[in-house]
Write an enzyme that holds these catalytic residues in place. Structure first.
Site, PDB file in Angstrom:
ATOM      1  N   TYR A 147      -3.824 -10.136   6.147  1.00  0.00           N
ATOM      2  CA  TYR A 147      -2.487 -10.666   5.971  1.00  0.00           C
ATOM      3  C   TYR A 147      -1.163  -9.565   6.377  1.00  0.00           C
ATOM      4  O   TYR A 147      -1.698  -8.519   5.979  1.00  0.00           O
ATOM      5  CB  TYR A 147      -2.171 -10.937   4.200  1.00  0.00           C
ATOM      6  CG  TYR A 147      -0.826 -11.155   3.938  1.00  0.00           C
ATOM      7  CD1 TYR A 147      -0.276 -12.648   4.377  1.00  0.00           C
ATOM      8  CD2 TYR A 147       0.065 -10.668   3.076  1.00  0.00           C
ATOM      9  CE1 TYR A 147       0.828 -13.272   3.865  1.00  0.00           C
ATOM     10  CE2 TYR A 147       1.190 -11.016   2.953  1.00  0.00           C
ATOM     11  CZ  TYR A 147       1.596 -12.327   3.021  1.00  0.00           C
ATOM     12  OH  TYR A 147       2.788 -12.838   2.634  1.00  0.00           O
TER      13      TYR A 147
ATOM     14  N   ASP B 211      -1.764  -2.020   9.937  1.00  0.00           N
ATOM     15  CA  ASP B 211      -0.877  -2.557   9.013  1.00  0.00           C
ATOM     16  C   ASP B 211      -1.481  -1.752   7.573  1.00  0.00           C
ATOM     17  O   ASP B 211      -2.441  -2.114   7.082  1.00  0.00           O
ATOM     18  CB  ASP B 211      -0.724  -3.848   8.989  1.00  0.00           C
ATOM     19  CG  ASP B 211      -0.083  -4.398   7.766  1.00  0.00           C
ATOM     20  OD1 ASP B 211       0.456  -3.452   6.864  1.00  0.00           O
ATOM     21  OD2 ASP B 211       0.047  -5.872   7.613  1.00  0.00           O
TER      22      ASP B 211
ATOM     23  N   LYS C 192       4.514  -1.161  -0.226  1.00  0.00           N
ATOM     24  CA  LYS C 192       4.067  -1.054  -1.508  1.00  0.00           C
ATOM     25  C   LYS C 192       4.357   0.285  -2.029  1.00  0.00           C
ATOM     26  O   LYS C 192       5.477   0.688  -2.602  1.00  0.00           O
ATOM     27  CB  LYS C 192       2.440  -1.362  -1.556  1.00  0.00           C
ATOM     28  CG  LYS C 192       2.601  -3.015  -1.076  1.00  0.00           C
ATOM     29  CD  LYS C 192       1.324  -3.707  -1.432  1.00  0.00           C
ATOM     30  CE  LYS C 192       1.690  -5.134  -1.157  1.00  0.00           C
ATOM     31  NZ  LYS C 192       0.988  -5.932   0.058  1.00  0.00           N
TER      32      LYS C 192
HETATM   33  C1  LIG Z   1       1.730  -6.860   1.102  1.00  0.00           C
HETATM   34  C2  LIG Z   1       1.428  -6.771   2.404  1.00  0.00           C
HETATM   35  C3  LIG Z   1       2.614  -7.389   3.471  1.00  0.00           C
HETATM   36  C4  LIG Z   1       3.608  -7.690   3.188  1.00  0.00           C
HETATM   37  O1  LIG Z   1       4.359  -7.140   2.476  1.00  0.00           O
HETATM   38  P1  LIG Z   1       5.652  -7.683   1.641  1.00  0.00           P
HETATM   39  O2  LIG Z   1       6.288  -6.313   1.096  1.00  0.00           O
HETATM   40  O3  LIG Z   1       4.852  -8.838   0.701  1.00  0.00           O
HETATM   41  O4  LIG Z   1       6.442  -8.496   2.724  1.00  0.00           O
HETATM   42  C5  LIG Z   1       1.963  -6.962   4.610  1.00  0.00           C
HETATM   43  N1  LIG Z   1       0.847  -6.654   5.063  1.00  0.00           N
HETATM   44  C6  LIG Z   1      -0.069  -6.103   4.341  1.00  0.00           C
HETATM   45  C7  LIG Z   1      -1.417  -5.331   4.744  1.00  0.00           C
HETATM   46  C8  LIG Z   1       0.103  -6.222   2.770  1.00  0.00           C
HETATM   47  O5  LIG Z   1      -0.850  -5.919   2.060  1.00  0.00           O
END
Ligand SMILES: *Cc1c(COP(=O)(O)O)cnc(C)c1O
Length: 430
Positions: free
Chosen positions: A146, A241, A269
């Site tokens: 994701y 990511d 995060k």
């Molecule tokens: C949470 C997450 C996102 C998206 O971040 P948001 O702040 O919710 O837009 C993108 N990539 C990874 C790996 C994530 O865990």
């Protein structure tokens, strides 16, 4: 034993009058676990308390934000100090460079940083930059990873998209995802074939180096090495990511942990200390293509927000001291050993990496998305409800991840492992 959720239920009904599904992010509706959502009132250390006054040991931690626990004193102080100076200026404050310098110190691939407001924005912007830099269009991602909800990346995405059983999303023109290829994670053969096939047309390969939006998946280190080697040979950039994994390893990042060097890295995060902040970073040579130095446009009214920056600085200062990770290592070892013992003999497996874990209701830890989909989702939902009823809030979907913080008390963690064992004996018959 059954907790009273009357007030949460009332507030959920009220919220549904005004908010779609009563929520602002789909997984919060608890649809995958067959219970009403709990409505949050406060957090403290390892616990959250709902509007009915029930307290839960929190394994979701705002989806992995609070590695120091809720309301960590130095973070609260930094944010309140920031508020009293003014919460936004639309100008640069010194705190952006201060937070950026800490990221650069910790993340091997980072020389320059750009702050944004969410992980979604970070990955979306990193991808635009990769396309601007390479002059190519195609991007390869992996099933179940994701990367936020931007149009071109919602292809076989994990997290809440899996929970809702959408392989993609309505409202996205086919042309927007026409340059996105999604292939299985950990499959070196398909990776090689696909990258070679798109050689010379590839802007980037983007991945969660340790996937955590289909539950925690262990990457084959050779697969990760292949990603970098093959992508570079094909003329593309590698985007790690690390929105979830960033600052969740003793070596700070998954790239540090596995000794790898992507071209671009996204963070989120943990780095905002509980406020909306995220970042992308990489070598100056690539990053300088961003406006105002270069032709790749990217901007934000609240980007680099001083409250988020100062909360982020306080958080990273704690983490960069190293103490936190030593405490977490010890906690994790003890807890995971107990949890392993509790699940022994049941069709359940424990997957863990860097202070995060998933209990998969399947024999054997899955290594890719299609294997995660083989899990017994009903059993997962029953475990979730049992745990909630016993004061443990685990992430409300088999596709999500559970997190540890330094505020998680060892005795309570032992109790969580024990309660899980109790559930399994009751559910499967011991
Ligand atoms: C949470 C997450 C996102 C998206 O971040 P948001 O702040 O919710 O837009 C993108 N990539 C990874 C790996 C994530 O865990």
């Amino acid at each position: 034993m059954s907790l009273n959720h009357t007030r949460s239920h009332e507030l959920d009904l009220e919220a549904r009058k005004y908010l779609v599904g009563g929520v602002d992010s789909p997984v919060r509706a608890f649809r995958a676990v067959g219970s009403g959502p709990i409505i949050a009132k406060s957090g403290n250390g390892g616990y959250i308390t709902d509007e009915d006054g029930n307290s839960y040991l929190d394994f979701c931690l705002s989806w992995g934000v609070f590695i120091l626990g809720h309301r960590f004193p130095s973070v609260v102080k930094a944010a309140s100090d920031a508020l009293s100076d003014g919460s936004s200026f639309g100008l640069t404050s010194r705190f952006e460079a201060e937070l950026a310098s800490r990221i650069i110190r910790a993340v091997p691939g980072a020389e320059k940083v750009r702050f944004v407001n969410s992980g979604t924005e970070a990955v979306m912007s990193a991808l635009r930059l990769a396309r601007g830099y390479t002059g190519k269009d195609y991007v390869i991602k992996f099933d179940g990873c994701y990367h936020g909800h931007s149009d071109s990346l919602l292809v076989n995405a994990g997290s809440g998209v899996s929970t809702l059983n959408l392989t993609s999303s309505a409202g996205i023109p086919a042309a927007f995802t026409g340059y996105t290829l999604s292939i299985p994670f950990n499959d070196r053969k398909i990776l090689r074939e696909t990258v070679e096939k798109y050689s010379g047309k590839l802007a980037a390969v983007v991945l969660e180096p340790v996937p955590a939006n289909m539950g925690v998946i262990r990457p084959d280190p050779e697969f990760l090495k292949d990603v970098i080697e093959l992508t570079h040979k094909a003329g593309g950039l590698v985007i790690f990511d690390e929105v979830i994994t960033g600052f969740r390893f003793s070596e700070y990042s998954a790239q540090g942990h596995y000794g790898l060097r992507p071209d671009l890295t996204t963070l989120g995060k943990i780095v905002g200390g509980g406020f909306p902040a995220a970042a992308f970073c990489g070598p100056a040579e690539i990053m300088s293509l961003l406006a105002p130095e270069g032709p790749v446009y990217q901007a934000g009214t609240l980007s680099g927000n001083p409250v988020a920056m100062r909360a982020g600085i306080a958080t990273l200062d704690e983490l960069l001291s190293g103490r936190v990770y030593r405490v977490l290592e010890e906690k994790a070892e003890k807890f995971f050993a107990l949890l392993e013992r509790s699940i022994e003999g049941f069709p359940v497996s424990l997957s863990r990496n860097g202070f995060m874990f998933t209990l998969f209701f399947r024999k054997g830890v899955p290594s890719c998305y299609s294997e995660v989909k083989e899990c017994d989702f009903e059993a997962f939902a029953a475990w979730f409800r049992f745990m909630l009823d016993h004061g443990f809030y685990v992430s409300p979907s088999q596709f999500e991840t559970d997190f540890l913080s330094i505020a998680h008390d060892d005795d309570k963690l032992a109790e969580m492992a024990e309660t899980t064992g109790e559930f399994l004996r009751g559910y499967y018959g011991a």
